[in-house]
Scaffold this motif. Sequence first.
Motif, PDB file in Angstrom:
ATOM      1  N   SER A   1      86.869  58.936  27.179  1.00  0.00           N
ATOM      2  CA  SER A   1      86.672  60.188  26.454  1.00  0.00           C
ATOM      3  C   SER A   1      87.088  60.069  24.992  1.00  0.00           C
TER       4      SER A   1
ATOM      5  N   SER B   1      84.563  57.916  23.129  1.00  0.00           N
ATOM      6  CA  SER B   1      83.308  58.645  22.981  1.00  0.00           C
ATOM      7  C   SER B   1      83.410  59.689  21.872  1.00  0.00           C
ATOM      8  N   LEU B   2      84.500  60.444  21.873  1.00  0.00           N
ATOM      9  CA  LEU B   2      84.692  61.479  20.851  1.00  0.00           C
ATOM     10  C   LEU B   2      84.837  60.864  19.467  1.00  0.00           C
TER      11      LEU B   2
ATOM     12  N   GLY C   1      82.739  54.152  26.432  1.00  0.00           N
ATOM     13  CA  GLY C   1      82.888  55.356  25.626  1.00  0.00           C
ATOM     14  C   GLY C   1      82.217  55.220  24.273  1.00  0.00           C
TER      15      GLY C   1
END
Length: 246
Positions: free
Chosen positions: A154, A157-158, A209
Amino acid sequence: VGFHATFLLAAAMAGVAWLGALVTIPSSRHRPPRPIDLVGAVALAVGVAALVIALSEMSSWGATSGSFVLLLLVSAVALTGWVFHERRVAAPLVDLRMLRNPSVRVAQTVAILAGVGMYMLLSLVIRYVQTPTSTGDGQGRSGLVAGVILVPFSVASLATNRLLPALRRSVGVRSPMPLGCVAFIAALALFASARSGLWEVLVVMVLAGIGVGIVFASMPILIVSVVPASETGSALGFNQVLRTIG
């Protein structure tokens, strides 16, 4: 507190998001009114729901069971009817003529494939980490550890999503999506060949990610850049549906 709390928390967050959207998104009353394609909405919902339920329950029902076959038939009929309806109605839920554009067609195809790859990897990693070592292929860790392993995915990915504008300035508009796919392929290859240590799995999740962050952030940009402004919501919504089906 039980797994039901997960859904209650998600429902509460969705409610907060709905209220936030209601308060902050400007009114569109200044634009010409457009009728809602209720027939198209119902047909698409029935077709997608029947397909997803059939695929989800296939392992327990069996591919030859009556329920599985019936749902596939319902899905096929509903989606076929939806396509015919969308091509004839004046204000379609999804303007399928947009698929004539190669960029839109590529983005929607990648949405399905990326959905397959992402959810398959996440499911496999979570199962593998918790599989007892006595089976000869697993790490025997707790559910908590398996959940924490998703955090690097996460975060990466962000972070990649936020860095995409700089990446586009460096390599161009069309290069980020293939680069994201390459990063995700590298994550899959690494998980297939080196997964005995926890640190290896963490590296896999970081790579995945990065790949997902780039691909999923590039798709909306690619779609919005080539479809009419009046169709961006429809095209992006359809992209999300295809990703979920994947």
